[in-house]
Design a protein around this motif. Structure first.
Motif, PDB file in Angstrom:
ATOM      1  N   THR A   2       0.728  -1.255  -0.022  1.00 51.31           N
ATOM      2  CA  THR A   2      -0.039  -0.019  -0.024  1.00 51.31           C
ATOM      3  C   THR A   2       0.756   1.368   0.062  1.00 51.31           C
ATOM      4  O   THR A   2       0.414   2.366  -0.476  1.00 51.31           O
ATOM      5  CB  THR A   2      -0.965   0.010   1.427  1.00 51.31           C
ATOM      6  OG1 THR A   2       0.024  -0.066   2.481  1.00 51.31           O
ATOM      7  CG2 THR A   2      -1.865  -1.162   1.166  1.00 51.31           C
ATOM      8  N   ASN A   3       1.998   1.280   0.714  1.00 54.61           N
ATOM      9  CA  ASN A   3       2.960   2.349   0.598  1.00 54.61           C
ATOM     10  C   ASN A   3       3.236   2.721  -0.933  1.00 54.61           C
ATOM     11  O   ASN A   3       3.475   3.881  -1.458  1.00 54.61           O
ATOM     12  CB  ASN A   3       4.326   2.197   1.402  1.00 54.61           C
ATOM     13  CG  ASN A   3       3.843   1.955   2.683  1.00 54.61           C
ATOM     14  OD1 ASN A   3       2.925   2.619   3.281  1.00 54.61           O
ATOM     15  ND2 ASN A   3       4.630   1.414   3.553  1.00 54.61           N
ATOM     16  N   HIS A   4       3.531   1.475  -1.871  1.00 55.16           N
ATOM     17  CA  HIS A   4       3.803   2.056  -3.204  1.00 55.16           C
ATOM     18  C   HIS A   4       2.654   2.596  -3.864  1.00 55.16           C
ATOM     19  O   HIS A   4       3.044   3.505  -4.619  1.00 55.16           O
ATOM     20  CB  HIS A   4       4.440   0.693  -3.791  1.00 55.16           C
ATOM     21  CG  HIS A   4       5.545   0.132  -3.164  1.00 55.16           C
ATOM     22  ND1 HIS A   4       6.697   0.688  -3.355  1.00 55.16           N
ATOM     23  CD2 HIS A   4       5.953  -1.046  -2.632  1.00 55.16           C
ATOM     24  CE1 HIS A   4       7.855   0.132  -2.711  1.00 55.16           C
ATOM     25  NE2 HIS A   4       7.277  -0.959  -2.268  1.00 55.16           N
ATOM     26  N   ARG A   5       1.847   2.058  -3.532  1.00 52.79           N
ATOM     27  CA  ARG A   5       0.414   2.487  -4.315  1.00 52.79           C
ATOM     28  C   ARG A   5       0.112   3.888  -3.870  1.00 52.79           C
ATOM     29  O   ARG A   5      -0.288   4.670  -4.704  1.00 52.79           O
ATOM     30  CB  ARG A   5      -0.510   1.640  -4.166  1.00 52.79           C
ATOM     31  CG  ARG A   5      -1.976   1.963  -4.851  1.00 52.79           C
ATOM     32  CD  ARG A   5      -3.270   0.980  -4.543  1.00 52.79           C
ATOM     33  NE  ARG A   5      -2.647  -0.175  -5.173  1.00 52.79           N
ATOM     34  CZ  ARG A   5      -3.298  -1.405  -4.858  1.00 52.79           C
ATOM     35  NH1 ARG A   5      -4.295  -1.519  -3.918  1.00 52.79           N
ATOM     36  NH2 ARG A   5      -2.735  -2.480  -5.127  1.00 52.79           N
ATOM     37  N   THR A   6       0.481   4.193  -2.803  1.00 49.09           N
ATOM     38  CA  THR A   6       0.022   5.664  -1.952  1.00 49.09           C
ATOM     39  C   THR A   6       1.164   6.572  -2.645  1.00 49.09           C
ATOM     40  O   THR A   6       0.750   7.845  -3.137  1.00 49.09           O
ATOM     41  CB  THR A   6       0.155   5.877  -0.615  1.00 49.09           C
ATOM     42  OG1 THR A   6      -0.936   4.644   0.251  1.00 49.09           O
ATOM     43  CG2 THR A   6      -0.259   7.212   0.002  1.00 49.09           C
TER      44      THR A   6
END
Length: 65
Positions: A2-6
């Motif tokens: 989710t960090n990469h997507r954010t």
């Protein structure tokens, strides 16, 4: 994950804002004059030739004393 997507979403938003700002700035500064096929006053259309030289090519210029 989710960090990469954010990070990707934030980057996409920042990129979109930069593109919009650049487009607005460019459109604001565009010169909107219309080209015409008429010649301006005083224009003859062809360049005038240079006057002839007072010396032959390759001869050095004589300095006045």
């Amino acid at each position: 994950m989710t960090n990469h997507r954010t990070a990707l979403i934030l980057f996409a938003v920042a990129l979109a804002m930069a593109v919009i700002a650049a487009t607005i700035t460019t459109l604001k500064n565009v010169n909107t004059r219309v080209a015409i096929n008429e010649t301006p006053p005083g224009a003859m259309g062809l360049a005038t030739p240079h006057p002839p030289l007072d010396r032959a090519p390759g001869v050095p210029i004589e300095m006045a004393r």
